[in-house]
Design an enzyme around this catalytic site. Structure first.
Site, PDB file in Angstrom:
ATOM      1  N   ARG A 265    -110.420 -14.338  38.858  1.00  0.00           N
ATOM      2  CA  ARG A 265    -111.492 -13.413  39.223  1.00  0.00           C
ATOM      3  C   ARG A 265    -112.683 -13.426  38.269  1.00  0.00           C
ATOM      4  NH1 ARG A 265    -107.944  -8.050  41.118  1.00  0.00           N
ATOM      5  NH2 ARG A 265    -106.770  -9.119  42.772  1.00  0.00           N
TER       6      ARG A 265
ATOM      7  N   ASP B 196    -112.624  -6.066  38.981  1.00  0.00           N
ATOM      8  CA  ASP B 196    -112.861  -7.502  38.818  1.00  0.00           C
ATOM      9  C   ASP B 196    -112.908  -8.263  40.144  1.00  0.00           C
ATOM     10  OD1 ASP B 196    -110.221  -7.335  39.485  1.00  0.00           O
ATOM     11  OD2 ASP B 196    -109.436  -8.278  37.680  1.00  0.00           O
ATOM     12  N   ASP B 197    -112.744  -7.567  41.263  1.00  0.00           N
ATOM     13  CA  ASP B 197    -112.928  -8.207  42.570  1.00  0.00           C
ATOM     14  C   ASP B 197    -114.192  -7.698  43.264  1.00  0.00           C
ATOM     15  OD1 ASP B 197    -112.048  -5.654  43.063  1.00  0.00           O
ATOM     16  OD2 ASP B 197    -110.504  -6.206  44.521  1.00  0.00           O
TER      17      ASP B 197
ATOM     18  N   HIS C 246    -113.179  -3.454  49.079  1.00  0.00           N
ATOM     19  CA  HIS C 246    -112.506  -4.453  49.910  1.00  0.00           C
ATOM     20  C   HIS C 246    -111.789  -3.825  51.103  1.00  0.00           C
ATOM     21  CE1 HIS C 246    -109.466  -2.922  47.121  1.00  0.00           C
ATOM     22  NE2 HIS C 246    -108.572  -3.216  48.049  1.00  0.00           N
TER      23      HIS C 246
ATOM     24  N   ASP D 286    -109.194   6.726  39.449  1.00  0.00           N
ATOM     25  CA  ASP D 286    -110.416   7.227  40.067  1.00  0.00           C
ATOM     26  C   ASP D 286    -110.261   8.654  40.582  1.00  0.00           C
ATOM     27  OD1 ASP D 286    -108.634   6.415  42.010  1.00  0.00           O
ATOM     28  OD2 ASP D 286    -110.024   5.103  43.073  1.00  0.00           O
TER      29      ASP D 286
END
Length: 397
Positions: A146, A219-220, A329, A305
């Site tokens: 990634r 990281d994506d 995503h 989060d």
């Protein structure tokens, strides 16, 4: 008894082992050989034991291999299911933690978002890229998979502002990131405790910097840094601002046994990214520094989060301001057209069941060279004079 009587059928005379073998050799040559009942039983028992041992060994090998194979498959799928599991966890009506404390998540009705105060346009017009601190959560096991994509794309737009929070030392990527690889010492798993550990490190590290905005991404993610900066110029860093994209269309109700009233708040999903103003993080400092963030996370048993949303929205009473231009995503990214892509801030990608990729649909590199489409997206968003590394004949997907 004469020697000739020893080999008659039904003889029960005990024969020494040496005599037995010699008799076996002698009698097989001259006449039919009859095994005594004692040795017949022993031979059958040994044969049965050998067959049973072989059967058990085969069973152990077969079922052991099958179990190990299933373990590897489940291990690979666990991380892909993590985000969906978090959403399902939030929607459950009851969750019992290991402690005596009882935690309940419930979705209730509510507006999509609110703002803390009107932005001060005069103080935000001078906001520069150097005023931002961009934190990217990662793990050493994903550095090549990634981080390489990020380093080849949007990292080049803000090298001095982007820091990677990881779990283990990696000299190769420490050099590639110009020393912006921060070792958290947290676990490399994707469970709630590891995620909260890294988030605590991210916030502590930001407080050690002299920056006006803290922005978190995974990281994506691909981040359009210039659109991010333009969006933040609409809000005053000296105010209390919590900016991001919601995971659900309603607020979250968090019930703790040590609180009289349920905690009702909205949280920005970390998979799409969110930003906190300096003033707000300073207000959070007594609640998050010195390991206190982990203490609250343990109390709520919520992901990183959600814990940030609980601290900001419930404890500090600062509402989330929804920014629709953040994307994770979990959204149908392929539905966005090119003109829409150019105005957004962040994107993600994932592999759906059947190995179908959920990613932005943009022409550029072939899918084998660019499975995430981040390289192609970066080529589209770059100015014409910076597209020297882009394909001259874009490939459609």
């Amino acid at each position: 008894m004469s020697p000739s009587d020893r080999n008659k059928p039904g003889s029960t005379l005990f024969m020494p082992r040496d005599n037995f073998y010699r008799s076996s050799i002698r009698n097989t040559r001259s006449q039919p050989f009859y095994i005594t009942p004692v040795y017949s039983k022993m031979a059958v028992s040994k044969k049965r034991f050998s067959m049973l041992t072989l059967f058990v060994g085969i069973c152990i090998l077969y079922f052991g291999y099958d179990t190990y194979t299933n373990y590897l498959i489940n291990q690979q799928l666990r991380e892909l299911r993590e985000d969906v599991d978090i959403l399902l966890e939030i929607s459950r009506t009851s969750i019992r933690p290991q402690s005596s404390q009882t935690t309940t998540y419930r979705i209730i009705g509510g507006e999509n978002g609110q703002s803390g105060s009107e932005p001060n346009r005069e103080s935000t017009a001078l906001l520069q890229l150097n005023d931002l601190h961009i934190s990217v959560k990662t793990s050493k096991k994903f550095h090549h998979q990634r981080l390489d994509i990020i380093l080849r794309t949007w990292f080049s737009h803000a090298k001095n502002q982007i820091y990677f929070i990881t779990d283990e030392e990696d000299e190769e990527f420490k050099l590639k990131t110009d020393g912006h690889l921060i070792i958290s010492g947290c676990s490399n798993s994707h469970d709630r405790k590891a995620l909260c550990c890294k988030m605590a490190m991210e916030l502590d590290f930001f407080l050690s910097q002299n920056k006006k905005w803290f922005c978190h991404f995974d990281d994506d993610n691909y981040v359009n840094v210039w659109n991010l900066l333009d969006m933040l110029r609409g809000y005053d860093y000296a105010g209390q601002w919590y900016l991001g994209k919601i995971s659900t269309n309603a607020a979250v109700e968090l019930q703790l046994s040590d609180e009289d009233q349920n905690a009702v708040f909205q949280f920005a999903t970390g998979g799409a990214g969110f930003c906190l103003s300096y003033c707000l993080v300073e207000k959070m400092k007594p609640l998050i520094s010195g390991g206190k963030f982990m203490s609250i996370a343990k109390k709520t048993r919520a992901p990183d989060d959600v814990t940030v949303g609980y601290i900001v929205g419930h404890l500090l009473k600062v509402p989330l301001t929804v920014i629709e231009r953040f994307h994770s995503h979990l959204e149908p990214l392929h539905l966005m057209d090119l003109e829409t892509l150019k105005t957004q801030i962040s994107f993600g990608y994932s592999t759906n069941p059947g190995n179908q990729m959920n990613r932005v649909s943009v022409s550029g590199w072939d899918t084998e060279s660019d499975p995430t489409r981040f390289l192609s997206l970066d080529c589209v968003l770059r100015p014409d004079d910076e597209k020297r590394d882009c394909p001259t004949v874009p490939v459609s997907v």
